[in-house]
Scaffold this motif. Structure first.
Motif, mmCIF file in Angstrom:
data_model
loop_
_atom_site.group_PDB
_atom_site.id
_atom_site.type_symbol
_atom_site.label_atom_id
_atom_site.label_comp_id
_atom_site.label_asym_id
_atom_site.label_seq_id
_atom_site.Cartn_x
_atom_site.Cartn_y
_atom_site.Cartn_z
ATOM 1 N N ILE A 1 -1.603 4.700 7.323
ATOM 2 C CA ILE A 1 -2.483 5.465 6.489
ATOM 3 C C ILE A 1 -2.448 6.862 6.833
ATOM 4 C CG2 ILE A 1 -4.836 5.988 5.594
ATOM 5 C CD1 ILE A 1 -5.161 2.994 5.588
ATOM 6 N N MET B 1 0.690 -1.185 0.161
ATOM 7 C CA MET B 1 0.056 0.044 -0.089
ATOM 8 C C MET B 1 1.064 1.266 -0.142
ATOM 9 S SD MET B 1 -2.490 1.433 2.853
ATOM 10 C CE MET B 1 -0.990 1.620 4.177
ATOM 11 N N ALA B 2 1.941 1.252 0.892
ATOM 12 C CA ALA B 2 2.894 2.472 0.985
ATOM 13 C C ALA B 2 3.558 2.595 -0.272
ATOM 14 C CB ALA B 2 3.901 2.188 2.142
ATOM 15 N N ARG C 1 -4.854 -0.636 0.079
ATOM 16 C CA ARG C 1 -4.522 -1.744 1.156
ATOM 17 C C ARG C 1 -5.330 -2.942 0.830
ATOM 18 N NH1 ARG C 1 -3.485 -5.252 3.115
ATOM 19 N NH2 ARG C 1 -2.710 -5.847 5.052
ATOM 20 N N LYS D 1 -8.345 10.921 -0.528
ATOM 21 C CA LYS D 1 -6.858 10.110 -0.244
ATOM 22 C C LYS D 1 -7.315 9.022 0.563
ATOM 23 C CE LYS D 1 -4.423 14.332 -1.510
ATOM 24 N NZ LYS D 1 -3.610 15.410 -0.931
ATOM 25 N N LEU E 1 1.041 8.413 6.204
ATOM 26 C CA LEU E 1 1.306 8.835 4.818
ATOM 27 C C LEU E 1 0.617 9.774 4.468
ATOM 28 C CD1 LEU E 1 0.829 5.154 3.495
ATOM 29 C CD2 LEU E 1 3.189 6.237 3.524
ATOM 30 N N PHE F 1 1.186 4.092 -2.877
ATOM 31 C CA PHE F 1 0.829 5.446 -2.643
ATOM 32 C C PHE F 1 1.999 6.358 -3.250
ATOM 33 C CE2 PHE F 1 1.511 9.138 0.381
ATOM 34 C CZ PHE F 1 0.223 9.905 0.276
ATOM 35 N N LEU G 1 -6.452 5.314 0.026
ATOM 36 C CA LEU G 1 -5.410 4.382 0.688
ATOM 37 C C LEU G 1 -6.080 3.220 1.258
ATOM 38 C CD1 LEU G 1 -3.260 7.059 2.285
ATOM 39 C CD2 LEU G 1 -2.344 5.149 1.002
#
Length: 227
Positions: free
Chosen positions: A127, A65-66, A90, A82, A130, A69, A86
Protein backbone atom coordinates in the motif's frame (compact mmCIF):
# COMPACT_ATOMS: atom_id res chain seq x y z
CA UNK A 1 1.19 -25.95 -16.58
CA UNK A 2 3.64 -23.82 -14.59
CA UNK A 3 3.96 -23.96 -10.82
CA UNK A 4 2.06 -20.64 -10.34
CA UNK A 5 -0.70 -21.96 -12.61
CA UNK A 6 -0.95 -25.16 -10.59
CA UNK A 7 -1.17 -23.20 -7.33
CA UNK A 8 -3.90 -20.92 -8.72
CA UNK A 9 -5.83 -23.94 -10.00
CA UNK A 10 -5.57 -25.64 -6.62
CA UNK A 11 -6.61 -22.43 -4.86
CA UNK A 12 -9.75 -22.05 -6.98
CA UNK A 13 -10.67 -25.66 -6.26
CA UNK A 14 -9.93 -25.31 -2.54
CA UNK A 15 -12.16 -22.26 -1.98
CA UNK A 16 -15.25 -24.40 -2.48
CA UNK A 17 -14.23 -26.57 0.48
CA UNK A 18 -12.76 -23.99 2.84
CA UNK A 19 -16.15 -22.96 4.23
CA UNK A 20 -16.71 -26.52 5.45
CA UNK A 21 -13.22 -27.79 6.32
CA UNK A 22 -11.12 -24.61 6.68
CA UNK A 23 -7.60 -24.42 5.32
CA UNK A 24 -7.00 -28.06 6.25
CA UNK A 25 -5.50 -31.28 4.92
CA UNK A 26 -9.01 -32.36 3.95
CA UNK A 27 -9.49 -29.22 1.88
CA UNK A 28 -6.13 -29.69 0.18
CA UNK A 29 -6.86 -33.33 -0.69
CA UNK A 30 -10.29 -32.41 -2.05
CA UNK A 31 -8.81 -29.60 -4.17
CA UNK A 32 -6.19 -31.96 -5.61
CA UNK A 33 -8.88 -34.51 -6.46
CA UNK A 34 -11.24 -31.92 -7.96
CA UNK A 35 -8.73 -30.41 -10.36
CA UNK A 36 -7.01 -33.67 -11.27
CA UNK A 37 -3.50 -32.60 -10.33
CA UNK A 38 -1.10 -35.35 -9.34
CA UNK A 39 -0.57 -35.27 -5.56
CA UNK A 40 3.21 -35.31 -5.99
CA UNK A 41 2.99 -32.20 -8.19
CA UNK A 42 0.61 -30.52 -5.76
CA UNK A 43 2.95 -31.24 -2.86
CA UNK A 44 5.91 -29.89 -4.83
CA UNK A 45 4.05 -26.63 -5.43
CA UNK A 46 2.49 -26.46 -1.94
CA UNK A 47 4.79 -28.30 0.49
CA UNK A 48 2.62 -27.27 3.43
CA UNK A 49 -0.61 -28.07 1.67
CA UNK A 50 -3.56 -25.83 2.48
CA UNK A 51 -1.37 -23.42 4.48
CA UNK A 52 0.40 -22.47 1.25
CA UNK A 53 -2.98 -22.08 -0.44
CA UNK A 54 -4.19 -19.78 2.36
CA UNK A 55 -1.10 -17.65 1.81
CA UNK A 56 -1.72 -17.69 -1.95
CA UNK A 57 -5.29 -16.50 -1.34
CA UNK A 58 -4.02 -13.51 0.64
CA UNK A 59 -1.40 -12.71 -1.99
CA UNK A 60 -4.06 -12.88 -4.70
CA UNK A 61 -5.95 -10.19 -2.80
CA UNK A 62 -2.84 -8.01 -2.83
CA UNK A 63 -2.58 -8.33 -6.59
CA UNK A 64 -6.25 -7.49 -7.07
CA UNK A 65 -5.84 -4.42 -4.86
CA UNK A 66 -2.87 -3.22 -6.90
CA UNK A 67 -4.74 -3.78 -10.16
CA UNK A 68 -7.76 -1.82 -8.92
CA UNK A 69 -5.52 1.01 -7.73
CA UNK A 70 -3.97 1.21 -11.21
CA UNK A 71 -7.43 1.44 -12.78
CA UNK A 72 -8.92 4.01 -10.37
CA UNK A 73 -8.69 7.79 -10.75
CA UNK A 74 -7.65 9.02 -7.32
CA UNK A 75 -6.72 12.56 -8.27
CA UNK A 76 -8.25 15.07 -5.92
CA UNK A 77 -8.19 12.75 -2.92
CA UNK A 78 -6.22 13.70 0.16
CA UNK A 79 -3.34 11.41 1.08
CA UNK A 80 -5.26 9.97 4.04
CA UNK A 81 -8.21 9.27 1.75
CA UNK A 82 -5.95 7.38 -0.63
CA UNK A 83 -4.65 5.23 2.22
CA UNK A 84 -8.22 4.49 3.32
CA UNK A 85 -9.23 3.71 -0.27
CA UNK A 86 -6.43 1.19 -0.68
CA UNK A 87 -7.29 -0.56 2.58
CA UNK A 88 -10.89 -0.74 1.37
CA UNK A 89 -9.80 -2.04 -2.04
CA UNK A 90 -7.78 -4.76 -0.29
CA UNK A 91 -10.65 -5.86 1.92
CA UNK A 92 -13.12 -5.82 -0.96
CA UNK A 93 -10.70 -7.98 -2.98
CA UNK A 94 -11.32 -10.72 -0.41
CA UNK A 95 -14.86 -11.44 -1.54
CA UNK A 96 -15.14 -14.65 0.51
CA UNK A 97 -15.59 -13.75 4.17
CA UNK A 98 -15.51 -17.35 5.30
CA UNK A 99 -12.17 -17.95 3.58
CA UNK A 100 -10.77 -14.88 5.36
CA UNK A 101 -12.31 -15.95 8.67
CA UNK A 102 -10.78 -19.41 8.36
CA UNK A 103 -7.45 -17.89 7.38
CA UNK A 104 -7.52 -15.58 10.39
CA UNK A 105 -8.03 -18.62 12.61
CA UNK A 106 -5.21 -20.49 10.87
CA UNK A 107 -2.69 -17.68 11.19
CA UNK A 108 -3.35 -17.18 14.88
CA UNK A 109 -1.95 -20.65 15.55
CA UNK A 110 1.57 -20.38 17.01
CA UNK A 111 3.23 -22.34 14.20
CA UNK A 112 1.76 -20.04 11.53
CA UNK A 113 1.62 -16.70 13.35
CA UNK A 114 4.86 -15.49 11.75
CA UNK A 115 3.44 -16.26 8.28
CA UNK A 116 0.29 -14.31 9.07
CA UNK A 117 2.22 -11.32 10.40
CA UNK A 118 4.41 -11.30 7.31
CA UNK A 119 1.40 -11.40 4.98
CA UNK A 120 -0.15 -8.38 6.69
CA UNK A 121 3.17 -6.54 6.70
CA UNK A 122 3.63 -7.20 2.97
CA UNK A 123 0.11 -5.93 2.26
CA UNK A 124 0.79 -2.69 4.11
CA UNK A 125 4.23 -2.38 2.50
CA UNK A 126 2.54 -2.69 -0.90
CA UNK A 127 0.00 0.00 0.00
CA UNK A 128 2.72 2.48 0.95
CA UNK A 129 4.75 1.60 -2.15
CA UNK A 130 1.73 2.12 -4.40
CA UNK A 131 1.31 5.55 -2.83
CA UNK A 132 4.93 6.40 -3.60
CA UNK A 133 6.28 6.32 -0.05
CA UNK A 134 9.91 7.42 -0.16
CA UNK A 135 10.80 7.23 3.54
CA UNK A 136 14.13 5.52 4.20
CA UNK A 137 14.46 5.94 7.97
CA UNK A 138 12.56 4.77 11.03
CA UNK A 139 9.38 6.20 9.48
CA UNK A 140 9.54 3.37 6.93
CA UNK A 141 8.92 0.94 9.79
CA UNK A 142 6.46 3.01 11.82
CA UNK A 143 4.25 3.65 8.79
CA UNK A 144 3.97 -0.06 8.08
CA UNK A 145 3.52 -1.01 11.71
CA UNK A 146 0.76 1.56 12.19
CA UNK A 147 -1.04 0.59 8.99
CA UNK A 148 -0.76 -3.09 9.91
CA UNK A 149 -2.74 -2.32 13.06
CA UNK A 150 -5.33 -0.36 11.10
CA UNK A 151 -5.68 -3.06 8.46
CA UNK A 152 -5.90 -5.93 10.95
CA UNK A 153 -8.49 -4.24 13.15
CA UNK A 154 -10.59 -3.25 10.13
CA UNK A 155 -10.56 -6.80 8.76
CA UNK A 156 -11.76 -8.13 12.14
CA UNK A 157 -14.52 -5.50 12.21
CA UNK A 158 -15.50 -6.38 8.63
CA UNK A 159 -15.81 -10.07 9.48
CA UNK A 160 -18.55 -9.27 11.96
CA UNK A 161 -20.21 -6.47 10.00
CA UNK A 162 -23.72 -7.08 8.68
CA UNK A 163 -24.57 -3.45 7.91
CA UNK A 164 -25.95 -2.41 4.54
CA UNK A 165 -23.09 -2.29 2.06
CA UNK A 166 -20.75 -2.84 5.01
CA UNK A 167 -20.98 0.87 5.64
CA UNK A 168 -20.14 0.41 9.31
CA UNK A 169 -16.77 -1.08 8.33
CA UNK A 170 -15.84 1.86 6.13
CA UNK A 171 -16.83 4.30 8.87
CA UNK A 172 -14.68 2.31 11.32
CA UNK A 173 -11.79 2.48 8.83
CA UNK A 174 -12.15 6.24 8.46
CA UNK A 175 -11.97 6.64 12.24
CA UNK A 176 -8.80 4.54 12.42
CA UNK A 177 -7.17 6.56 9.63
CA UNK A 178 -8.13 9.77 11.45
CA UNK A 179 -6.38 8.40 14.57
CA UNK A 180 -3.23 7.75 12.54
CA UNK A 181 -3.25 11.25 11.06
CA UNK A 182 -3.63 12.79 14.52
CA UNK A 183 -0.61 10.77 15.65
CA UNK A 184 1.40 12.02 12.67
CA UNK A 185 0.47 15.59 13.55
CA UNK A 186 1.57 14.94 17.14
CA UNK A 187 4.96 13.70 15.93
CA UNK A 188 5.33 16.82 13.81
CA UNK A 189 4.48 19.02 16.79
CA UNK A 190 7.16 17.28 18.87
CA UNK A 191 9.75 17.99 16.20
CA UNK A 192 8.65 21.64 16.07
CA UNK A 193 8.90 22.04 19.85
CA UNK A 194 12.52 23.13 20.44
CA UNK A 195 12.70 22.40 24.19
CA UNK A 196 11.13 18.97 23.75
CA UNK A 197 13.29 18.23 20.70
CA UNK A 198 16.40 19.08 22.73
CA UNK A 199 15.25 16.78 25.54
CA UNK A 200 14.74 13.95 23.06
CA UNK A 201 17.90 14.63 21.07
CA UNK A 202 19.58 11.41 22.19
CA UNK A 203 16.71 9.02 21.44
CA UNK A 204 15.98 10.84 18.18
CA UNK A 205 19.61 10.44 17.11
CA UNK A 206 19.34 6.69 17.69
CA UNK A 207 16.11 6.50 15.73
CA UNK A 208 17.62 8.63 12.99
CA UNK A 209 20.29 5.99 12.43
CA UNK A 210 17.66 3.39 11.54
CA UNK A 211 17.32 2.89 7.80
CA UNK A 212 14.77 1.12 5.67
CA UNK A 213 15.85 -2.32 4.39
CA UNK A 214 17.58 -2.29 1.02
CA UNK A 215 15.74 -5.42 -0.09
CA UNK A 216 12.26 -6.71 0.62
CA UNK A 217 13.72 -9.73 2.44
CA UNK A 218 16.36 -7.71 4.32
CA UNK A 219 14.53 -7.82 7.63
CA UNK A 220 15.08 -9.73 10.87
CA UNK A 221 13.06 -12.91 11.05
CA UNK A 222 12.40 -13.04 7.32
CA UNK A 223 12.77 -16.45 5.67
CA UNK A 224 13.29 -16.41 1.94
CA UNK A 225 11.18 -18.40 -0.42
CA UNK A 226 7.96 -18.37 1.61
CA UNK A 227 5.99 -15.91 -0.52
Amino acid sequence: MTAPDVKETLLDAALIHVAFDGWSAETFAAAVADCGVDMAVARAVCPRGAVDLAMAYHQRGDRLMAARFAAEDMTGLRYSEKVAALVRFRIEAADDKEAVRRGTTLFTLPQYAADGARLIWNTCDLIWNLLGDSSDDVNWYTKRMTLSGVYSSTVLYWLGDDSQGEQATWEFLDRRIDDVMRFEKFKASVRANKPLSALLAGPMAVLGAIKAPKRRDDMPGHMGGTN
